[in-house]
Design a protein around this motif. Structure first.
Motif, PDB file in Angstrom:
ATOM      1  N   LEU A   1       0.822  -1.212   0.000  1.00  0.00           N
ATOM      2  CA  LEU A   1       0.000   0.000   0.000  1.00  0.00           C
ATOM      3  C   LEU A   1       0.859   1.267   0.000  1.00  0.00           C
ATOM      4  CD1 LEU A   1      -2.964  -0.787   2.433  1.00  0.00           C
ATOM      5  CD2 LEU A   1      -2.936  -0.785  -0.058  1.00  0.00           C
ATOM      6  N   ALA A   2       2.002   1.223   0.626  1.00  0.00           N
ATOM      7  CA  ALA A   2       2.868   2.400   0.640  1.00  0.00           C
ATOM      8  C   ALA A   2       3.278   2.780  -0.773  1.00  0.00           C
ATOM      9  CB  ALA A   2       4.099   2.139   1.510  1.00  0.00           C
TER      10      ALA A   2
ATOM     11  N   THR B   1      -7.626   2.616   3.670  1.00  0.00           N
ATOM     12  CA  THR B   1      -7.883   3.416   2.470  1.00  0.00           C
ATOM     13  C   THR B   1      -6.635   4.138   2.001  1.00  0.00           C
ATOM     14  OG1 THR B   1     -10.078   3.848   3.410  1.00  0.00           O
ATOM     15  CG2 THR B   1      -9.447   5.143   1.480  1.00  0.00           C
ATOM     16  N   VAL B   2      -6.525   4.245   0.663  1.00  0.00           N
ATOM     17  CA  VAL B   2      -5.581   5.183   0.044  1.00  0.00           C
ATOM     18  C   VAL B   2      -6.437   6.313  -0.496  1.00  0.00           C
ATOM     19  CG1 VAL B   2      -3.803   5.537  -1.698  1.00  0.00           C
ATOM     20  CG2 VAL B   2      -4.037   3.298  -0.591  1.00  0.00           C
TER      21      VAL B   2
ATOM     22  N   THR C   1       0.104   7.014  -6.704  1.00  0.00           N
ATOM     23  CA  THR C   1      -1.136   7.766  -6.919  1.00  0.00           C
ATOM     24  C   THR C   1      -1.163   9.118  -6.207  1.00  0.00           C
ATOM     25  OG1 THR C   1      -2.186   6.659  -5.031  1.00  0.00           O
ATOM     26  CG2 THR C   1      -2.440   5.624  -7.212  1.00  0.00           C
ATOM     27  N   SER C   2      -0.069   9.477  -5.561  1.00  0.00           N
ATOM     28  CA  SER C   2      -0.009  10.719  -4.760  1.00  0.00           C
ATOM     29  C   SER C   2      -1.119  10.723  -3.709  1.00  0.00           C
ATOM     30  CB  SER C   2      -0.119  11.960  -5.661  1.00  0.00           C
ATOM     31  OG  SER C   2       0.935  11.989  -6.581  1.00  0.00           O
ATOM     32  N   GLY C   3      -1.317   9.554  -3.089  1.00  0.00           N
ATOM     33  CA  GLY C   3      -2.370   9.412  -2.095  1.00  0.00           C
ATOM     34  C   GLY C   3      -1.832   9.367  -0.680  1.00  0.00           C
ATOM     35  N   ALA C   4      -2.754   9.309   0.258  1.00  0.00           N
ATOM     36  CA  ALA C   4      -2.404   9.232   1.673  1.00  0.00           C
ATOM     37  C   ALA C   4      -3.144   8.071   2.303  1.00  0.00           C
ATOM     38  CB  ALA C   4      -2.781  10.539   2.377  1.00  0.00           C
ATOM     39  N   LEU C   5      -2.452   7.338   3.160  1.00  0.00           N
ATOM     40  CA  LEU C   5      -3.071   6.193   3.827  1.00  0.00           C
ATOM     41  C   LEU C   5      -3.981   6.668   4.948  1.00  0.00           C
ATOM     42  CD1 LEU C   5      -0.078   3.690   4.040  1.00  0.00           C
ATOM     43  CD2 LEU C   5      -1.861   3.854   2.302  1.00  0.00           C
TER      44      LEU C   5
ATOM     45  N   MET D   1      -6.357   3.298   9.386  1.00  0.00           N
ATOM     46  CA  MET D   1      -5.446   2.304   9.944  1.00  0.00           C
ATOM     47  C   MET D   1      -4.901   1.367   8.873  1.00  0.00           C
ATOM     48  SD  MET D   1      -5.248   3.149  13.065  1.00  0.00           S
ATOM     49  CE  MET D   1      -4.401   1.729  13.758  1.00  0.00           C
ATOM     50  N   ALA D   2      -4.685   1.905   7.683  1.00  0.00           N
ATOM     51  CA  ALA D   2      -4.117   1.094   6.604  1.00  0.00           C
ATOM     52  C   ALA D   2      -2.664   0.761   6.919  1.00  0.00           C
ATOM     53  CB  ALA D   2      -4.197   1.858   5.286  1.00  0.00           C
ATOM     54  N   ASP D   3      -2.306  -0.497   6.730  1.00  0.00           N
ATOM     55  CA  ASP D   3      -0.939  -0.952   6.961  1.00  0.00           C
ATOM     56  C   ASP D   3      -0.117  -0.701   5.697  1.00  0.00           C
ATOM     57  OD1 ASP D   3       1.425  -2.276   7.413  1.00  0.00           O
ATOM     58  OD2 ASP D   3       0.509  -4.209   7.926  1.00  0.00           O
ATOM     59  N   PRO D   4       0.885   0.169   5.729  1.00  0.00           N
ATOM     60  CA  PRO D   4       1.660   0.477   4.518  1.00  0.00           C
ATOM     61  C   PRO D   4       2.362  -0.747   3.947  1.00  0.00           C
ATOM     62  CG  PRO D   4       2.737   1.380   6.478  1.00  0.00           C
ATOM     63  CD  PRO D   4       1.388   0.912   6.908  1.00  0.00           C
ATOM     64  N   ARG D   5       2.550  -1.794   4.769  1.00  0.00           N
ATOM     65  CA  ARG D   5       3.228  -3.001   4.280  1.00  0.00           C
ATOM     66  C   ARG D   5       2.255  -4.036   3.713  1.00  0.00           C
ATOM     67  NH1 ARG D   5       5.970  -3.802   9.996  1.00  0.00           N
ATOM     68  NH2 ARG D   5       3.806  -3.189  10.431  1.00  0.00           N
ATOM     69  N   ALA D   6       0.960  -3.818   3.879  1.00  0.00           N
ATOM     70  CA  ALA D   6      -0.037  -4.762   3.340  1.00  0.00           C
ATOM     71  C   ALA D   6       0.084  -4.794   1.822  1.00  0.00           C
ATOM     72  CB  ALA D   6      -1.438  -4.342   3.759  1.00  0.00           C
ATOM     73  N   VAL D   7       0.043  -5.976   1.256  1.00  0.00           N
ATOM     74  CA  VAL D   7       0.320  -6.157  -0.172  1.00  0.00           C
ATOM     75  C   VAL D   7      -0.957  -6.431  -0.961  1.00  0.00           C
ATOM     76  CG1 VAL D   7       1.549  -7.552  -1.887  1.00  0.00           C
ATOM     77  CG2 VAL D   7       2.663  -6.960   0.287  1.00  0.00           C
ATOM     78  N   VAL D   8      -1.153  -5.641  -2.009  1.00  0.00           N
ATOM     79  CA  VAL D   8      -2.239  -5.871  -2.961  1.00  0.00           C
ATOM     80  C   VAL D   8      -1.703  -6.791  -4.051  1.00  0.00           C
ATOM     81  CG1 VAL D   8      -3.726  -4.823  -4.713  1.00  0.00           C
ATOM     82  CG2 VAL D   8      -3.384  -3.674  -2.505  1.00  0.00           C
TER      83      VAL D   8
END
Length: 533
Positions: free
Chosen positions: A6-7, A79-80, A13-17, A20-27
């Motif tokens: 997610l990071a 969310t992003v 996308t120039s977005g912000a988490l 409580m989105a985990d930046p290491r969670a993988v899509v």
């Protein structure tokens, strides 16, 4: 999709988490815009439409296994958050393609035939390596990036459709997935009202060849002057396809069988092969040639190209789907979309397929034709009315020009035979001429559906009541006598099927074709017993 944390998605996308989105969670994919399509590992893109807001389905998407939501406002989910979800989706797809250096991107555009050509070409490229192509007609600012994001590290070919509703649209799609091969099929009248003329359509379609690198290949239709002119708009190598001698990849000795399927000799600079298409309509030859030209440029042997084209069957729905009912009635479902050019091609194919049989057609007024709408729809009516049909149903709104053209065509053809004795006239529409009907004969079969009723009985053009037709029209197909051509106007696809059900007899043939918004595929489905096509 290539797995992304997610990071990294937020960075692209120039977005912000948020949430409580985990930046290491993988899509790991797929990326979807419909929460019903979510799978474990998905990214759900929440888009706000005219009637439905995807943000309302964010929690449902997470419960179904989505890792996070790409959204424009906070939701109760990881969310992003981005300023524009559609633009962020495009940026994500663009970065994704850049991470697939081994993938060759092939773009297909044109006023008609994009989907069929894409399906044929994807079959050819699959012989060489793993291929990703759109499902159906995912060819706009949403479908295009969603298709791209289905690719992964193993993908070798991306075969993409590029549609345009205005100048600059194809240019934008080409930026998302820069093509190495660009195919332009034709410049027709689809969306002519939006563009303002064929020259503007040609300008828009030519954006594909302008996007090609010098090392790329432009595959152009030698038989379409506006497409041929695009050779001057690219630095890429140009390969021509068509039926003319100028085409390097061309069709010779074209024949069409009794079902409207074409056979031809595929001629190339390095040899020839015999192609016998299973696709319906002579217009399928051009689509096959375009796919063959791209396949040839990719190094496929001519024999392989010919064999694959000959084995290909329709992949995408509602495009010249031909189904024979148990009673021998043939239903041609070409209802995905329509424009003046595709209408002519469909009626030409239907004339061959239905030769010697009673033929019926269900059509609707064409849209997005601008100032030429009335004239082009009247021309459509003349096409249908002059096609020797036993009966014609025009469904939906704005039908008066179509009906006037149809009536004029059958009236002009009346010299082919004397009027049918005793045929009652069709009550006139407001401001229009009377429409003819056939002569009632036998009583209707048991269980035949009733005709759609208005306040004063079955409805004709303009809401005028008409006498019920008992047992269907008693005429033979192919007659040019206007008193032997039944013309009806109905409100929608279901009413068209109900009307036809009382007319059809074993061995008849029906063509169903109209603009996408009319949903005439439903007519075909009802005629076939409601089964999914």
């Amino acid at each position: 999709m290539i797995p992304l944390p997610l990071a990294r998605i937020a960075e692209i996308t120039s977005g912000a988490l948020s949430g409580m989105a985990d930046p290491r969670a993988v899509v790991r994919g797929p990326v979807v815009i419909d929460s019903r399509g979510v799978e474990p590992g998905s990214l759900f893109v929440a888009l706000k439409g005219a009637r439905v807001d995807g943000h309302d389905f964010a929690a449902q998407a997470i419960r179904a296994g989505a890792v996070a939501v790409l959204a424009t406002r906070p939701v109760e989910a990881p969310t992003v958050i981005v300023p524009d979800a559609a633009a962020a989706l495009a940026e994500l797809a663009r970065a994704h393609v850049a991470a697939l250096p081994q993938a060759t991107v092939i773009g297909v555009t044109g006023s008609a035939g994009k989907t069929s050509t894409k399906d044929l070409l994807a079959r050819l490229t699959a012989r060489i390596g793993p291929t990703i192509a759109p499902v159906g007609s995912f060819n706009n600012e949403l479908g295009h990036p969603l298709t791209v994001l289905r690719a992964d590290a193993d993908t070798r070919y991306l075969v993409l459709e590029l549609s345009a509703r205005n100048i600059g649209h194809i240019q934008d799609l080409a930026r998302i997935a820069p093509p190495q091969i660009g195919i332009v099929l034709n410049v027709g009248t689809a969306h002519i009202g939006v563009f303002g003329g064929k020259e503007a359509i040609a300008k828009a379609k030519g954006e594909l060849v302008e996007a090609l690198p010098r090392t790329g290949v432009a595959v152009l239709n030698a038989d379409d002057p506006l497409v041929l002119e695009m050779a001057s708009r690219t630095d890429a190598r140009v390969t021509l396809f068509g039926r003319s001698e100028a085409a390097a990849i061309r069709a010779e000795d074209v024949t069409v069988d009794e079902r409207g399927r074409a056979s031809f000799t595929l001629r190339t600079p390095s040899g020839s092969g015999q192609v016998r298409l299973k696709l319906y309509g002579a217009h399928a030859v051009e689509n096959a040639l375009a796919a063959a030209a791209a396949g040839y440029e990719l190094g496929l042997p001519v024999a392989t190209i010919a064999a694959e084209l000959s084995a290909a069957t329709p992949v995408s729905r509602w495009r010249m789907e031909v189904t024979d009912r148990p009673d021998g009635v043939t239903v041609v479902n070409d209802a995905y979309n329509a424009n003046p050019d595709s209408m002519r091609a469909a009626f030409e194919a239907f004339g061959v397929l239905g030769k010697g049989r009673r033929r019926f057609a269900v059509i609707a007024a064409l849209r997005e034709l601008g100032e030429e709408s009335a004239a082009l729809n009247e021309e459509l009516g003349r096409l249908a009315g002059g096609s020797g049909l036993a009966g014609l149903i025009v469904a939906g709104p704005d039908a008066q020009p179509v009906l006037q053209g149809a009536y004029a065509a059958v009236q002009e053809a009346s010299a082919a035979g004397p009027p049918l004795a005793g045929a009652p006239p069709f009550p006139p529409a407001a401001g229009g001429p009377p429409f003819p009907v056939g002569v009632p004969q036998a009583p209707p079969p048991v269980g035949a559906p009733a005709f759609p009723q208005g306040p004063a009985g079955p409805q004709g053009v303009g809401g005028a009541p008409v006498p019920p037709i008992v047992g269907g029209p008693p005429f033979v197909g192919g007659s040019a006598n206007p008193q032997q051509t039944l013309i009806r106007h109905v409100p929608d696809a279901a009413a068209a099927a109900a009307e036809l059900a009382g007319w059809l007899r074993p061995g008849d043939a029906v063509l169903v074709k109209g603009p996408r918004a009319m949903g005439l595929e439903r007519t075909a489905e009802l005629l076939l017993g409601g089964a999914q096509q």
